[in-house]
Design an enzyme around this catalytic site. Structure first.
Site, PDB file in Angstrom:
ATOM      1  N   PRO A  87     -36.380  34.816 -76.179  1.00 45.65           N
ATOM      2  CA  PRO A  87     -35.069  35.015 -75.559  1.00 45.65           C
ATOM      3  C   PRO A  87     -34.211  33.753 -75.591  1.00 45.65           C
ATOM      4  O   PRO A  87     -32.998  33.824 -75.379  1.00 45.65           O
ATOM      5  CB  PRO A  87     -35.409  35.391 -74.104  1.00 45.65           C
ATOM      6  CG  PRO A  87     -36.848  35.801 -74.128  1.00 45.65           C
ATOM      7  CD  PRO A  87     -37.477  35.015 -75.213  1.00 45.65           C
ATOM      8  N   GLU A 114     -45.842  33.850 -70.783  1.00 43.97           N
ATOM      9  CA  GLU A 114     -44.502  33.354 -70.437  1.00 43.97           C
ATOM     10  C   GLU A 114     -43.859  32.611 -71.603  1.00 43.97           C
ATOM     11  O   GLU A 114     -42.719  32.157 -71.507  1.00 43.97           O
ATOM     12  CB  GLU A 114     -44.563  32.448 -69.208  1.00 43.97           C
ATOM     13  CG  GLU A 114     -45.254  33.065 -67.995  1.00 43.97           C
ATOM     14  CD  GLU A 114     -44.812  34.495 -67.732  1.00 43.97           C
ATOM     15  OE1 GLU A 114     -43.597  34.724 -67.598  1.00 43.97           O
ATOM     16  OE2 GLU A 114     -45.696  35.384 -67.678  1.00 43.97           O
ATOM     17  N   ARG A 152     -34.961  47.264 -94.938  1.00 41.91           N
ATOM     18  CA  ARG A 152     -33.860  48.150 -95.312  1.00 41.91           C
ATOM     19  C   ARG A 152     -32.910  47.529 -96.320  1.00 41.91           C
ATOM     20  O   ARG A 152     -32.177  48.236 -97.004  1.00 41.91           O
ATOM     21  CB  ARG A 152     -33.087  48.597 -94.067  1.00 41.91           C
ATOM     22  CG  ARG A 152     -33.923  49.390 -93.085  1.00 41.91           C
ATOM     23  CD  ARG A 152     -33.136  49.729 -91.829  1.00 41.91           C
ATOM     24  NE  ARG A 152     -31.963  50.540 -92.127  1.00 41.91           N
ATOM     25  CZ  ARG A 152     -31.996  51.853 -92.324  1.00 41.91           C
ATOM     26  NH1 ARG A 152     -33.129  52.505 -92.243  1.00 41.91           N
ATOM     27  NH2 ARG A 152     -30.892  52.499 -92.599  1.00 41.91           N
ATOM     28  N   ASP A 167     -24.618  52.128 -93.930  1.00 37.80           N
ATOM     29  CA  ASP A 167     -25.113  51.875 -92.586  1.00 37.80           C
ATOM     30  C   ASP A 167     -24.033  51.278 -91.698  1.00 37.80           C
ATOM     31  O   ASP A 167     -23.108  50.632 -92.181  1.00 37.80           O
ATOM     32  CB  ASP A 167     -26.275  50.879 -92.621  1.00 37.80           C
ATOM     33  CG  ASP A 167     -27.625  51.592 -92.629  1.00 37.80           C
ATOM     34  OD1 ASP A 167     -27.646  52.819 -92.469  1.00 37.80           O
ATOM     35  OD2 ASP A 167     -28.638  50.898 -92.798  1.00 37.80           O
TER      36      ASP A 167
HETATM   37  C1  4G3 Z   1     -41.279  33.584 -75.651  1.00 39.73           C
HETATM   38  C2  4G3 Z   1     -38.377  37.766 -77.735  1.00 39.73           C
HETATM   39  C3  4G3 Z   1     -41.678  34.845 -76.047  1.00 39.73           C
HETATM   40  C4  4G3 Z   1     -40.823  33.354 -74.392  1.00 39.73           C
HETATM   41  C5  4G3 Z   1     -39.643  37.699 -77.169  1.00 39.73           C
HETATM   42  C6  4G3 Z   1     -41.181  35.666 -73.878  1.00 39.73           C
HETATM   43  C7  4G3 Z   1     -37.616  38.917 -75.798  1.00 39.73           C
HETATM   44  C8  4G3 Z   1     -37.354  38.381 -77.041  1.00 39.73           C
HETATM   45  C9  4G3 Z   1     -41.643  35.894 -75.152  1.00 39.73           C
HETATM   46  C10 4G3 Z   1     -40.762  34.391 -73.502  1.00 39.73           C
HETATM   47  C11 4G3 Z   1     -39.834  38.241 -75.903  1.00 39.73           C
HETATM   48  C12 4G3 Z   1     -35.972  38.445 -77.633  1.00 39.73           C
HETATM   49  C13 4G3 Z   1     -42.050  37.260 -75.563  1.00 39.73           C
HETATM   50  N1  4G3 Z   1     -38.826  38.858 -75.259  1.00 39.73           N
HETATM   51  N2  4G3 Z   1     -34.964  38.684 -76.803  1.00 39.73           N
HETATM   52  N3  4G3 Z   1     -41.022  38.204 -75.255  1.00 39.73           N
HETATM   53  O1  4G3 Z   1     -35.821  38.244 -78.815  1.00 39.73           O
HETATM   54  O2  4G3 Z   1     -40.277  34.165 -72.254  1.00 39.73           O
END
Ligand code: 4G3
Length: 234
Positions: A87, A114, A152, A167
């Site tokens: 994220p 986490e 794709r 698309d």
């Molecule tokens: C790293 C990607 C990985 C830190 C992974 C959670 C959302 C996304 C993860 C973390 C994820 C995204 C694994 N969640 N928005 N979960 O691309 O806090």
């Protein structure tokens, strides 16, 4: 295109490799995937891949050494960039997808818990990408989203080659609406123009409808489109 996947749950990727358009692409050899499980590179007797966070707090963090082992093995077999899904990454966009599509090899690093020890990102990750502003339970689904979108773009992966071009977003606008038989359902018909057989007029109608629903639903996309309607968006 050759994918590397670093994950403690490689079985999850059967959802991508065994079904539909993407499954067919793997079957036809248009793409391939190699898995690298951090657990195979764990040093201790329990094959640990996670530990408690320095500074305290809830949850666990993926350890440096097992991830490093998996990444180095992946770099040997899949000589392309290592992309970490999190994220905290830069938002995925259509131009970012096209950049990745230019690579023959891409490895996706999938975190659990986490997150991962930040020193892995510093020293062993080439790019950190987010698929959107939400958290899911692991990077695997995020990696599959990107892999699916990349597949794709591979010539021959879609049955009909014009499909990719038509698309959503391929020209920077949302897709037009679609209808199939029967011609009337629950009192609802089909736009008359689609029944005329006049393909030039149908094409014009679809373009206009595409433009109008983009204006209504995603007006921010139109700014880019107006810069260059033929540039495939971005
Ligand atoms: C790293 C990607 C990985 C830190 C992974 C959670 C959302 C996304 C993860 C973390 C994820 C995204 C694994 N969640 N928005 N979960 O691309 O806090």
């Amino acid at each position: 295109m050759n994918f590397g996947v670093i994950s403690i749950f490689p079985q999850m990727f059967s959802a991508l490799t065994n079904f539909g358009v993407t499954g067919r692409a793997f079957q036809q050899g248009l793409c391939s995937v190699e898995y690298f499980n951090p657990r195979d590179y764990s040093e201790d007797v329990h094959k640990s891949v996670d530990d408690r966070p320095y500074g305290g707090g809830p949850g666990m963090v993926m350890m440096y050494e097992p991830l490093k082992g998996a990444i180095l093995a992946a770099r040997d077999m899949v000589p392309g960039p290592v992309v970490y899904l999190s994220p905290q990454g830069k938002s995925l966009s259509v131009e970012r997808l096209r950049d990745l599509h230019q690579q023959r090899n891409v490895t996706f690093l999938c975190g659990r818990y986490e997150g991962i020890d930040e020193r892995i990102v510093r020293k062993h990750v080439d790019e950190e990408i987010s698929i959107g502003d939400y958290v899911i339970s692991g990077g695997e689904l995020a990696a599959m989203v990107i892999m699916d979108a990349l597949i794709r773009l591979i010539p021959g992966a879609l049955g009909h080659e014009l499909s990719a071009e038509e698309d959503s977003f391929s020209h920077g606008l949302l897709d037009t609406s679609h209808y199939t038989r029967p011609q009337t359902v629950d009192g609802m018909g089909v736009p008359g123009i689609l029944l005329t057989g006049n393909h030039q007029e149908i094409s014009r109608w679809r373009q206009l409808q595409s433009y109008e629903r983009t204006l209504a639903r995603r007006p921010e996309l139109l700014a880019k489109y107006h810069d260059n309607p033929d540039s495939e968006g971005n």
